[in-house]
Scaffold this motif. Structure first.
Motif, PDB file in Angstrom:
ATOM      1  N   ALA A   1       7.637   2.376   7.724  1.00 40.86           N
ATOM      2  CA  ALA A   1       8.546   3.405   8.242  1.00 40.86           C
ATOM      3  C   ALA A   1       9.988   2.954   8.101  1.00 40.86           C
ATOM      4  O   ALA A   1      10.279   1.757   8.107  1.00 40.86           O
ATOM      5  N   CYS A   2      10.879   3.922   7.968  1.00 44.30           N
ATOM      6  CA  CYS A   2      12.300   3.591   7.929  1.00 44.30           C
ATOM      7  C   CYS A   2      12.781   3.396   9.368  1.00 44.30           C
ATOM      8  O   CYS A   2      12.104   3.797  10.322  1.00 44.30           O
TER       9      CYS A   2
ATOM     10  N   TYR B   1       6.781   8.789   6.925  1.00 45.24           N
ATOM     11  CA  TYR B   1       7.159  10.027   7.615  1.00 45.24           C
ATOM     12  C   TYR B   1       8.161  10.832   6.791  1.00 45.24           C
ATOM     13  O   TYR B   1       8.028  12.035   6.665  1.00 45.24           O
ATOM     14  N   CYS B   2       9.172  10.154   6.217  1.00 48.26           N
ATOM     15  CA  CYS B   2      10.224  10.909   5.515  1.00 48.26           C
ATOM     16  C   CYS B   2      10.350  10.529   4.037  1.00 48.26           C
ATOM     17  O   CYS B   2      11.029  11.222   3.287  1.00 48.26           O
ATOM     18  N   GLY B   3       9.723   9.433   3.609  1.00 52.96           N
ATOM     19  CA  GLY B   3       9.758   9.072   2.193  1.00 52.96           C
ATOM     20  C   GLY B   3      10.928   8.197   1.769  1.00 52.96           C
ATOM     21  O   GLY B   3      11.012   7.774   0.627  1.00 52.96           O
ATOM     22  N   SER B   4      11.843   7.906   2.702  1.00 49.05           N
ATOM     23  CA  SER B   4      12.957   7.031   2.315  1.00 49.05           C
ATOM     24  C   SER B   4      12.516   5.563   2.388  1.00 49.05           C
ATOM     25  O   SER B   4      11.386   5.266   2.764  1.00 49.05           O
TER      26      SER B   4
ATOM     27  N   ARG C   1       0.833  -1.209   0.000  1.00 48.78           N
ATOM     28  CA  ARG C   1       0.000   0.000   0.000  1.00 48.78           C
ATOM     29  C   ARG C   1       0.868   1.259   0.000  1.00 48.78           C
ATOM     30  O   ARG C   1       0.582   2.230  -0.697  1.00 48.78           O
ATOM     31  N   ASP C   2       1.934   1.239   0.815  1.00 44.76           N
ATOM     32  CA  ASP C   2       2.752   2.445   1.010  1.00 44.76           C
ATOM     33  C   ASP C   2       3.920   2.540   0.031  1.00 44.76           C
ATOM     34  O   ASP C   2       4.780   3.411   0.169  1.00 44.76           O
TER      35      ASP C   2
END
Ligand SMILES: [Zn+2]
Length: 151
Positions: free
Chosen positions: A91-92, A63-66, A56-57
Protein backbone atom coordinates in the motif's frame (compact mmCIF):
# COMPACT_ATOMS: atom_id res chain seq x y z
CA UNK A 1 21.51 -31.14 -12.32
CA UNK A 2 21.62 -34.17 -10.01
CA UNK A 3 17.97 -34.93 -10.75
CA UNK A 4 18.71 -34.88 -14.49
CA UNK A 5 21.78 -37.10 -14.14
CA UNK A 6 19.74 -39.41 -11.93
CA UNK A 7 16.98 -39.51 -14.64
CA UNK A 8 14.48 -38.21 -12.06
CA UNK A 9 13.99 -35.08 -14.19
CA UNK A 10 14.27 -34.34 -17.90
CA UNK A 11 15.80 -31.26 -19.50
CA UNK A 12 13.33 -28.82 -21.04
CA UNK A 13 15.49 -25.68 -21.38
CA UNK A 14 19.19 -25.13 -20.85
CA UNK A 15 21.46 -22.15 -20.43
CA UNK A 16 24.59 -21.48 -22.50
CA UNK A 17 26.75 -23.02 -19.78
CA UNK A 18 27.97 -26.60 -20.03
CA UNK A 19 29.22 -28.67 -17.12
CA UNK A 20 32.08 -30.93 -18.14
CA UNK A 21 33.45 -33.99 -16.46
CA UNK A 22 36.03 -36.41 -17.75
CA UNK A 23 33.65 -38.30 -20.05
CA UNK A 24 30.55 -36.16 -19.81
CA UNK A 25 29.29 -32.75 -20.92
CA UNK A 26 25.89 -31.64 -19.67
CA UNK A 27 24.25 -28.30 -20.43
CA UNK A 28 23.15 -26.37 -17.33
CA UNK A 29 19.40 -26.82 -16.86
CA UNK A 30 17.19 -23.73 -16.54
CA UNK A 31 13.89 -25.63 -16.77
CA UNK A 32 13.46 -29.31 -15.94
CA UNK A 33 10.41 -31.53 -15.74
CA UNK A 34 10.21 -33.96 -12.85
CA UNK A 35 9.43 -37.46 -14.04
CA UNK A 36 7.28 -37.99 -10.94
CA UNK A 37 5.28 -35.32 -9.10
CA UNK A 38 6.95 -34.32 -5.84
CA UNK A 39 4.78 -32.94 -3.04
CA UNK A 40 6.26 -29.72 -1.67
CA UNK A 41 6.07 -29.71 2.14
CA UNK A 42 3.92 -26.98 3.65
CA UNK A 43 6.79 -25.45 5.60
CA UNK A 44 8.32 -24.44 2.28
CA UNK A 45 5.59 -21.82 1.88
CA UNK A 46 7.13 -18.46 1.12
CA UNK A 47 7.47 -16.05 4.06
CA UNK A 48 5.16 -13.05 4.07
CA UNK A 49 7.38 -9.98 4.27
CA UNK A 50 7.92 -6.65 2.58
CA UNK A 51 10.14 -8.05 -0.18
CA UNK A 52 7.90 -10.98 -1.09
CA UNK A 53 4.60 -9.08 -0.87
CA UNK A 54 6.01 -6.18 -2.93
CA UNK A 55 7.18 -8.74 -5.51
CA UNK A 56 3.72 -10.32 -5.69
CA UNK A 57 1.98 -6.92 -5.91
CA UNK A 58 4.46 -5.40 -8.37
CA UNK A 59 5.36 -2.73 -5.77
CA UNK A 60 1.96 -1.12 -6.45
CA UNK A 61 -0.56 0.00 -3.86
CA UNK A 62 -3.39 -2.53 -3.98
CA UNK A 63 -5.95 0.20 -3.28
CA UNK A 64 -5.01 3.02 -5.69
CA UNK A 65 -2.24 1.60 -7.91
CA UNK A 66 0.42 4.17 -7.08
CA UNK A 67 3.90 3.26 -5.82
CA UNK A 68 3.67 1.24 -2.61
CA UNK A 69 5.68 2.14 0.47
CA UNK A 70 4.16 0.02 3.22
CA UNK A 71 2.51 -3.28 3.96
CA UNK A 72 -1.14 -3.12 4.95
CA UNK A 73 -3.20 -5.72 6.79
CA UNK A 74 -6.58 -5.76 5.00
CA UNK A 75 -8.26 -6.90 8.20
CA UNK A 76 -6.22 -4.92 10.75
CA UNK A 77 -4.02 -6.77 13.23
CA UNK A 78 -5.92 -4.99 16.01
CA UNK A 79 -9.11 -6.71 14.78
CA UNK A 80 -7.50 -10.16 14.61
CA UNK A 81 -6.34 -10.00 10.99
CA UNK A 82 -3.60 -12.58 10.37
CA UNK A 83 -0.18 -11.91 8.84
CA UNK A 84 -0.87 -14.12 5.80
CA UNK A 85 -0.70 -13.79 2.01
CA UNK A 86 -4.48 -13.46 1.92
CA UNK A 87 -4.50 -10.53 4.37
CA UNK A 88 -1.35 -8.56 3.60
CA UNK A 89 -0.99 -6.20 0.62
CA UNK A 90 1.38 -3.51 -0.58
CA UNK A 91 0.00 0.00 0.00
CA UNK A 92 1.05 3.59 -0.52
CA UNK A 93 1.48 5.84 2.49
CA UNK A 94 -1.64 7.83 1.63
CA UNK A 95 -3.97 4.79 1.52
CA UNK A 96 -2.27 3.29 4.56
CA UNK A 97 -2.85 6.47 6.54
CA UNK A 98 -6.42 6.84 5.28
CA UNK A 99 -7.34 3.29 6.26
CA UNK A 100 -5.52 3.18 9.60
CA UNK A 101 -6.81 0.21 11.60
CA UNK A 102 -10.28 0.19 10.11
CA UNK A 103 -12.07 -2.30 7.89
CA UNK A 104 -12.33 -1.53 4.15
CA UNK A 105 -16.11 -0.99 4.23
CA UNK A 106 -15.70 1.52 7.08
CA UNK A 107 -13.54 3.78 4.92
CA UNK A 108 -15.09 2.93 1.55
CA UNK A 109 -11.88 1.48 0.11
CA UNK A 110 -11.72 -1.42 -2.34
CA UNK A 111 -8.91 -3.83 -3.20
CA UNK A 112 -7.93 -3.91 -6.88
CA UNK A 113 -7.57 -7.70 -6.70
CA UNK A 114 -7.99 -10.42 -4.11
CA UNK A 115 -4.66 -11.13 -2.40
CA UNK A 116 -3.56 -14.75 -2.75
CA UNK A 117 -0.49 -16.76 -1.83
CA UNK A 118 1.96 -17.40 -4.68
CA UNK A 119 1.37 -20.93 -5.90
CA UNK A 120 5.02 -21.82 -6.10
CA UNK A 121 8.29 -20.65 -4.62
CA UNK A 122 9.77 -20.42 -8.11
CA UNK A 123 7.03 -18.02 -9.15
CA UNK A 124 7.97 -15.65 -6.38
CA UNK A 125 11.67 -16.10 -7.00
CA UNK A 126 11.08 -15.08 -10.62
CA UNK A 127 9.03 -12.07 -9.51
CA UNK A 128 11.86 -11.04 -7.21
CA UNK A 129 14.18 -11.06 -10.20
CA UNK A 130 15.89 -14.35 -9.41
CA UNK A 131 14.59 -16.45 -12.26
CA UNK A 132 15.52 -17.27 -15.82
CA UNK A 133 13.52 -15.89 -18.78
CA UNK A 134 12.89 -19.49 -19.82
CA UNK A 135 10.58 -19.76 -16.77
CA UNK A 136 8.05 -17.23 -18.08
CA UNK A 137 6.25 -19.79 -20.22
CA UNK A 138 5.64 -22.02 -17.24
CA UNK A 139 4.65 -19.55 -14.54
CA UNK A 140 1.01 -18.81 -13.81
CA UNK A 141 0.07 -15.95 -11.52
CA UNK A 142 -1.38 -16.82 -8.12
CA UNK A 143 -4.74 -15.47 -9.24
CA UNK A 144 -4.86 -18.05 -12.04
CA UNK A 145 -4.04 -15.55 -14.81
CA UNK A 146 -1.13 -16.29 -17.06
CA UNK A 147 1.24 -13.35 -16.88
CA UNK A 148 4.41 -12.42 -18.65
CA UNK A 149 6.92 -11.98 -15.87
CA UNK A 150 9.78 -9.61 -16.44
CA UNK A 151 12.46 -9.44 -13.80
ZN1 LIG B 1 -2.71 3.87 -2.43
Amino acid sequence: MLLVLDTKAELIHTTERVFRAERLAVPEPSVVRLVRYVQIPRHYRVAVNRRTVFARDGSRCQYCGSAAENLDHVIPRSKGGPHTWENVVAACRRCNTRKEDRMLHEVGMVLRSKPVAPRHRVQLLALCGGGSEDWNTYLIAGNGRREQLTA
